[in-house]
Scaffold this motif. Structure first.
Motif, PDB file in Angstrom:
ATOM      1  N   UNK A  14      33.998 -18.069 -32.554  1.00  0.00           N
ATOM      2  CA  UNK A  14      35.311 -17.774 -32.011  1.00  0.00           C
ATOM      3  C   UNK A  14      35.783 -16.458 -32.611  1.00  0.00           C
ATOM      4  N   UNK A  15      36.485 -15.674 -31.794  1.00  0.00           N
ATOM      5  CA  UNK A  15      36.966 -14.368 -32.252  1.00  0.00           C
ATOM      6  C   UNK A  15      37.920 -14.545 -33.433  1.00  0.00           C
ATOM      7  N   UNK A  16      37.635 -13.792 -34.471  1.00  0.00           N
ATOM      8  CA  UNK A  16      38.455 -13.873 -35.675  1.00  0.00           C
ATOM      9  C   UNK A  16      38.434 -12.491 -36.306  1.00  0.00           C
ATOM     10  N   UNK A  17      39.609 -11.876 -36.328  1.00  0.00           N
ATOM     11  CA  UNK A  17      39.665 -10.485 -36.754  1.00  0.00           C
ATOM     12  C   UNK A  17      39.191 -10.315 -38.195  1.00  0.00           C
ATOM     13  N   UNK A  18      39.526 -11.291 -39.036  1.00  0.00           N
ATOM     14  CA  UNK A  18      39.126 -11.180 -40.442  1.00  0.00           C
ATOM     15  C   UNK A  18      37.609 -11.216 -40.562  1.00  0.00           C
ATOM     16  N   UNK A  19      36.990 -12.131 -39.784  1.00  0.00           N
ATOM     17  CA  UNK A  19      35.529 -12.238 -39.826  1.00  0.00           C
ATOM     18  C   UNK A  19      34.882 -10.971 -39.295  1.00  0.00           C
ATOM     19  N   UNK A  20      35.494 -10.441 -38.251  1.00  0.00           N
ATOM     20  CA  UNK A  20      34.981  -9.210 -37.646  1.00  0.00           C
ATOM     21  C   UNK A  20      34.977  -8.099 -38.688  1.00  0.00           C
ATOM     22  N   UNK A  21      36.087  -7.986 -39.392  1.00  0.00           N
ATOM     23  CA  UNK A  21      36.226  -6.943 -40.392  1.00  0.00           C
ATOM     24  C   UNK A  21      35.207  -7.134 -41.508  1.00  0.00           C
ATOM     25  N   UNK A  22      35.055  -8.398 -41.901  1.00  0.00           N
ATOM     26  CA  UNK A  22      34.128  -8.697 -42.990  1.00  0.00           C
ATOM     27  C   UNK A  22      32.706  -8.313 -42.594  1.00  0.00           C
ATOM     28  N   UNK A  23      32.331  -8.692 -41.357  1.00  0.00           N
ATOM     29  CA  UNK A  23      30.985  -8.381 -40.888  1.00  0.00           C
ATOM     30  C   UNK A  23      30.765  -6.877 -40.878  1.00  0.00           C
ATOM     31  N   UNK A  24      31.808  -6.149 -40.441  1.00  0.00           N
ATOM     32  CA  UNK A  24      31.676  -4.697 -40.379  1.00  0.00           C
ATOM     33  C   UNK A  24      31.525  -4.110 -41.777  1.00  0.00           C
ATOM     34  N   UNK A  25      32.259  -4.700 -42.713  1.00  0.00           N
ATOM     35  CA  UNK A  25      32.153  -4.211 -44.087  1.00  0.00           C
ATOM     36  C   UNK A  25      30.753  -4.438 -44.634  1.00  0.00           C
ATOM     37  N   UNK A  26      30.138  -5.518 -44.176  1.00  0.00           N
ATOM     38  CA  UNK A  26      28.789  -5.801 -44.630  1.00  0.00           C
ATOM     39  C   UNK A  26      27.746  -5.046 -43.819  1.00  0.00           C
ATOM     40  N   UNK A  27      28.213  -4.145 -42.969  1.00  0.00           N
ATOM     41  CA  UNK A  27      27.291  -3.311 -42.213  1.00  0.00           C
ATOM     42  C   UNK A  27      26.611  -4.052 -41.076  1.00  0.00           C
ATOM     43  N   UNK A  28      27.256  -5.113 -40.577  1.00  0.00           N
ATOM     44  CA  UNK A  28      26.654  -5.830 -39.457  1.00  0.00           C
ATOM     45  C   UNK A  28      27.309  -5.372 -38.155  1.00  0.00           C
ATOM     46  N   UNK A  29      26.494  -5.216 -37.128  1.00  0.00           N
ATOM     47  CA  UNK A  29      27.043  -4.873 -35.823  1.00  0.00           C
ATOM     48  C   UNK A  29      27.648  -6.126 -35.198  1.00  0.00           C
ATOM     49  N   UNK A  30      28.697  -5.945 -34.393  1.00  0.00           N
ATOM     50  CA  UNK A  30      29.378  -7.092 -33.790  1.00  0.00           C
ATOM     51  C   UNK A  30      29.577  -6.828 -32.309  1.00  0.00           C
ATOM     52  N   UNK A  31      29.333  -7.861 -31.516  1.00  0.00           N
ATOM     53  CA  UNK A  31      29.593  -7.787 -30.084  1.00  0.00           C
ATOM     54  C   UNK A  31      30.668  -8.816 -29.757  1.00  0.00           C
TER      55      UNK A  31
ATOM     56  N   UNK B 103      27.813 -12.299 -32.769  1.00  0.00           N
ATOM     57  CA  UNK B 103      28.432 -12.518 -31.468  1.00  0.00           C
ATOM     58  C   UNK B 103      29.755 -13.243 -31.620  1.00  0.00           C
ATOM     59  N   UNK B 104      30.792 -12.675 -30.992  1.00  0.00           N
ATOM     60  CA  UNK B 104      32.093 -13.332 -31.045  1.00  0.00           C
ATOM     61  C   UNK B 104      32.643 -13.429 -29.633  1.00  0.00           C
ATOM     62  N   UNK B 105      33.303 -14.547 -29.376  1.00  0.00           N
ATOM     63  CA  UNK B 105      33.863 -14.736 -28.059  1.00  0.00           C
ATOM     64  C   UNK B 105      35.367 -14.953 -28.208  1.00  0.00           C
ATOM     65  N   UNK B 106      36.118 -14.148 -27.492  1.00  0.00           N
ATOM     66  CA  UNK B 106      37.573 -14.289 -27.495  1.00  0.00           C
ATOM     67  C   UNK B 106      37.965 -14.927 -26.182  1.00  0.00           C
ATOM     68  N   UNK B 107      38.359 -16.195 -26.235  1.00  0.00           N
ATOM     69  CA  UNK B 107      38.633 -16.943 -25.013  1.00  0.00           C
ATOM     70  C   UNK B 107      40.118 -16.878 -24.666  1.00  0.00           C
TER      71      UNK B 107
END
Lengths: 203, 664
Positions: B558-575, B610-614
């Protein structure tokens, strides 16, 4: 109607949303996690402070703007004392890398803050600069206030006058005090973000 | 020359030198402090007639520097506090600066020496006396603050001011660097607006923007770093801070050693768009509307309409076509108006908002159901239903079909519509309405063409018994739509959702059958009862909470801005897949591309989170996230590269190749 009202509440956040940069510690957003050894050798984590009001202060003992609040005046110590007494936790962070201005050994840091009669709860020695960079701390003193839910409620300067002279302190508006007063009174913070002033953090 | 004269000469020269020295004494006022020398540059004698520009000459040690009025990320501008009883003193004139990178920060100041200038106008012929209180900061990497008090005093006469040539040259040199009025500038700043957390400055300039230096006067809101230049080469893109945006912004632009100051450029928080880009947005709106005709949700309605056109002839056809178009455009404008109205209350709505309410979906379910029954000939009902289906000759029916087309079109945000709708949420009301009108025009365009070029209609086959068969056939796309809408309801309000809707279908069907055998009076009662029942069902539907999204599967978080940010900080690409159950385009992309084994393997191999924003039900967080991306509708596909650079928006119709190409 209820929906419309809740929608209205979000509206303000929305209006502000586009103004938010991709900065790391942004008011209204969760504070970045950190894990840093303090001068007493204890590991300090953000999660340790869940449920508490937290102030983070970036520090460099040789920076004239830090001296303004620590040596030419006792402005910082007074703030620490006043709000620590009201239950907030104050953490001082040194992000100066070894060999650069403001770097301190645990012993030197402990002595400095004792001599200066500081009421800070701990001196975090962020020797890698990781915590500073996570928070995007630009200058000393750069101030952050984090609420019990772990969200940043204020980020920026300590006060409204970027002079290095301590003479201006009585005439300055202290943003940190203002934000803490509002927070502790259960109100929302009026000024959540200001441009910090001071010396660049010596990463 | 005798010895006596010689002595006299010597004395004369001595006295003269002394006199000159004394008279220059004050203008030589200088200070030596750590890492800096400061000297007052002033005329030896001021003119009482003219304003004289004088200055303070700051000479830092090599590699040390002092700051501009906006010092950038750290540092501080010098502070000048002047007071004088005998002269009027103007504001500080700041020569244009340079960007000074300090570690990862950017300071704005001067490399080497600088003269801070200000004008002085003596009030009379009595001496100019100025009390100067100076504070400065001089930095290399470490900074040293300094303070000084200067009591400046210099004589005045009525003739022109008299300068020491070297001093005057210095003043002139730096005066040439003080920004001139924007009127004389070879460039224009046509607009400042906010876009996805960036401040964009549209600039018209004959020269390449790369050759321009541009500095914001306000360092609170705008990052000091050199702005990027957009792909078209006509916009500066500044990063912004979390400080609340001011209403107006001022900039200094420098080119070829000359600078101009642009004061109080209004910041359109709403991202107003210039005339050219409005035109292109309208174009996209029309194109998007046109493509909408082929979208699965609109197609049945459009085909029914086209089909009904075959029955009419000549003038009636033209009238029908125009009325249909009018219906489409009116509805778009009305919906757009409602959208703007909600927006003006600050409501976080996006396009498709009408489908986020289960009650509206229920309405559509019943509508499609009745239309399908009608097509199958299960009942003939005077006007109302068939009006909508566009069966009747009357004008209102065509108008009604137009209204219907727009309502069913909402789930199908087609290609090109995203940009236009996204802009519509940020545009001023009038421009936004024009965009909506453009969408309507696009949707209606085939029929407008039929109206003006009736010959086009001769391409269509002649009416005949086959029409009845086709009509019956068209009931089935409608039934399919009903099934799909029931599924949407299930997404919005759990299994209760489709269950309650099915009861509504049952009640309405029963009522229609009953109505054949009742008197018109009793029919009114029947209609009322049905309305109350359906209304009650719709009400309870709206009360039902939304279930946890079934769109979230093991592969998708599920879309979660905090998780998105964390993943980006860890250098992971996010869709991120911004989707909704009622958005057909989203479902098509999901089935055809995103959830295929190939795509999932691709994501896994490349370690893309992968994140899905419903957005099936109203969700302020997702609405906010969309608006941050400059969108107000779904689908939106966003790829956040692993290097932490800006997110990339993918096309709204995906293929596996597009997906792979865009996420590298």
């Amino acid at each position: 109607m209820k929906k419309l009202l809740s929608v209205l509440a979000i509206a303000y956040a929305l209006v502000l949303a586009p103004t938010l940069a991709w900065a790391e510690a942004v008011p209204g957003k969760p504070a970045p996690a950190f894990e840093v050894k303090d001068a007493a050798g204890k590991t300090q984590k953000l999660s340790d402070y869940k449920g508490k009001w937290l102030v983070l202060e970036w520090f460099n003992k040789d920076c004239p703007y830090v001296k303004k609040h620590y040596e030419k005046s006792t402005n910082m110590q007074d703030l620490q004392k006043k709000y620590t007494a009201q239950g907030i936790t104050w953490l001082t962070v040194i992000s100066s890398v070894k060999g650069k201005q403001g770097h301190m050994t645990p012993a030197a840091a402990t002595k400095y803050f004792k001599d200066k009669k500081s009421a800070t709860a701990a001196i975090l020695l962020d020797e890698t600069g990781a915590m500073g960079k996570a928070y995007d701390a630009k200058v000393t003193p750069h101030m952050y206030i984090i609420n019990p839910e772990g969200n940043v409620v204020y980020a920026g300067a300590i006060d409204s006058n970027d002079s290095s002279s301590a003479d201006v302190i009585p005439k300055s508006k202290n943003y940190v005090a203002e934000a803490l007063e509002a927070s502790l009174a259960g109100k929302s913070v009026a000024t959540t973000s200001t441009k910090p002033y001071g010396c660049s953090v010596k990463y | 020359m005798g010895p006596v004269e010689n002595i006299f000469m010597k004395i004369f020269v001595f006295v003269l030198v002394q006199f000159l020295f004394l008279s220059m004494g004050f203008s030589q006022e200088s200070i030596k402090d750590q890492h800096i020398r400061i000297r007052v540059l002033a005329p030896q004698i001021f003119s009482s007639e003219d304003e004289t520009v004088m200055g303070l000459y700051f000479q830092p040690d090599p590699e040390w520097h002092v700051y501009w009025q906006n010092p950038g990320d750290s540092g501080a501008a010098p502070k000048f506090d002047f007071s004088s009883q005998t002269a009027d003193i103007g504001p500080i004139l700041w020569p244009f600066p340079a960007r000074l990178p300090i570690a990862h920060l950017t300071n704005i100041g001067y490399e080497g020496s600088v003269v801070y200038l200000f004008s002085v106008k003596p009030k009379s012929t009595s001496d100019v006396e100025i009390k100067m209180n100076l504070e400065w900061l001089v930095c290399k990497i470490d900074c040293v603050p300094g303070f000084a008090k200067i009591n400046f005093k210099q004589p005045v006469h009525s003739a022109a001011s008299r300068w020491k040539a070297a001093d005057l040259d210095l003043v002139k040199k730096f005066l040439a660097r003080v920004p001139e009025s924007a009127d004389s500038a070879p460039l224009k700043i046509s607009m400042a607006y906010l876009d996805q957390g960036h401040l964009k400055l549209k600039v018209k300039s004959a020269s390449d923007l790369k050759t321009l230096q541009i500095f914001p006067l306000n360092g609170d809101f705008i990052h000091a770093a050199t702005p990027e230049i957009d792909a078209n080469g006509d916009e500066f893109i500044f990063k912004t801070t979390s400080v609340t945006a001011p209403a107006k912004l001022s900039f200094v632009a420098a080119y070829n050693n000359t600078a101009w100051q642009f004061n109080d450029i209004p910041l359109s928080l709403t991202g107003a768009v210039s005339a050219e880009s409005l035109l292109s947005l309208i174009f996209f709106a029309i194109l998007g509307g046109l493509i909408l005709n082929l979208m699965p949700c609109v197609f049945p309605v459009i085909s029914i309409k086209t089909f009904s056109l075959l029955k009419t002839k000549g003038k009636d056809r033209v009238k029908d076509c125009l009325l249909y178009s009018l219906g489409v455009m009116t509805t778009f404008v009305l919906l757009g108006g409602l959208f703007l109205f909600l927006r003006s209350f600050g409501a976080a709505v996006g396009w498709g908002f009408q489908l986020q309410s289960p009650a509206v979906i229920l309405g559509l379910v019943l509508l499609f159901w009745l239309m399908a029954l009608n097509f199958l000939g299960a009942f003939e009902m005077g006007t109302s239903i068939m009006n909508f289906s566009g069966q009747l000759k009357g004008g209102s029916s065509s108008f009604g079909t137009g209204v219907l087309s727009v309502f069913v079109a909402a789930p199908c945000t087609g290609p090109f519509m995203g940009a236009a709708l996204g802009a519509a949420i940020t545009l001023p009301a009038l421009s936004a309405l024009i965009i909506f009108l453009g969408l309507g025009f696009g949707l209606a365009l085939p029929f407008i063409l039929f109206a003006f070029f009736p010959r086009l209609l001769t391409v269509l086959p002649k009416p005949g018994p086959w029409m009845e068969v086709l009509k019956q056939f068209f009931a089935f796309p409608l039934f399919a739509t009903v099934l799909w809408l029931l599924w949407v309801l299930g997404q919005q309000a759990h299994t209760h959702g489709w269950y309650l809707a099915s009861i509504a279908i049952f009640v309405v069907s029963l009522a229609i059958w009953l109505s054949k055998y009742l008197s018109s009076q009793k029919n009114i009662i029947l209609a009322l009862v049905t309305l109350i029942v359906v209304g009650g069902l719709a009400y309870s539907l709206n009360l039902l909470g939304s279930p946890t999204s079934s769109q979230i599967t093991s592969n998708w978080q599920a879309y979660d801005e905090a998780k998105l940010k964390e993943a980006r900080q860890n250098g992971q690409a996010v869709f991120v897949d911004f989707t909704a159950a009622w958005c057909i385009t989203c479902q098509v992309n999901k089935q055809a591309v995103l959830d295929t084994v190939e795509a999932q393997n691709y994501f896994k191999e490349n370690n893309i989170l992968l994140m899905r924003a419903d957005w099936t039900r109203y969700d302020p967080k997702i609405t906010a996230a969309l608006s941050k991306l400059g969108r107000s509708s779904v689908p939106v596909y966003t790829y956040y590269p692993r290097d932490g650079s800006e997110p990339k928006l993918l096309p709204q119709l995906l293929t596996l190749n597009i997906l792979k190409g865009e996420t590298q």
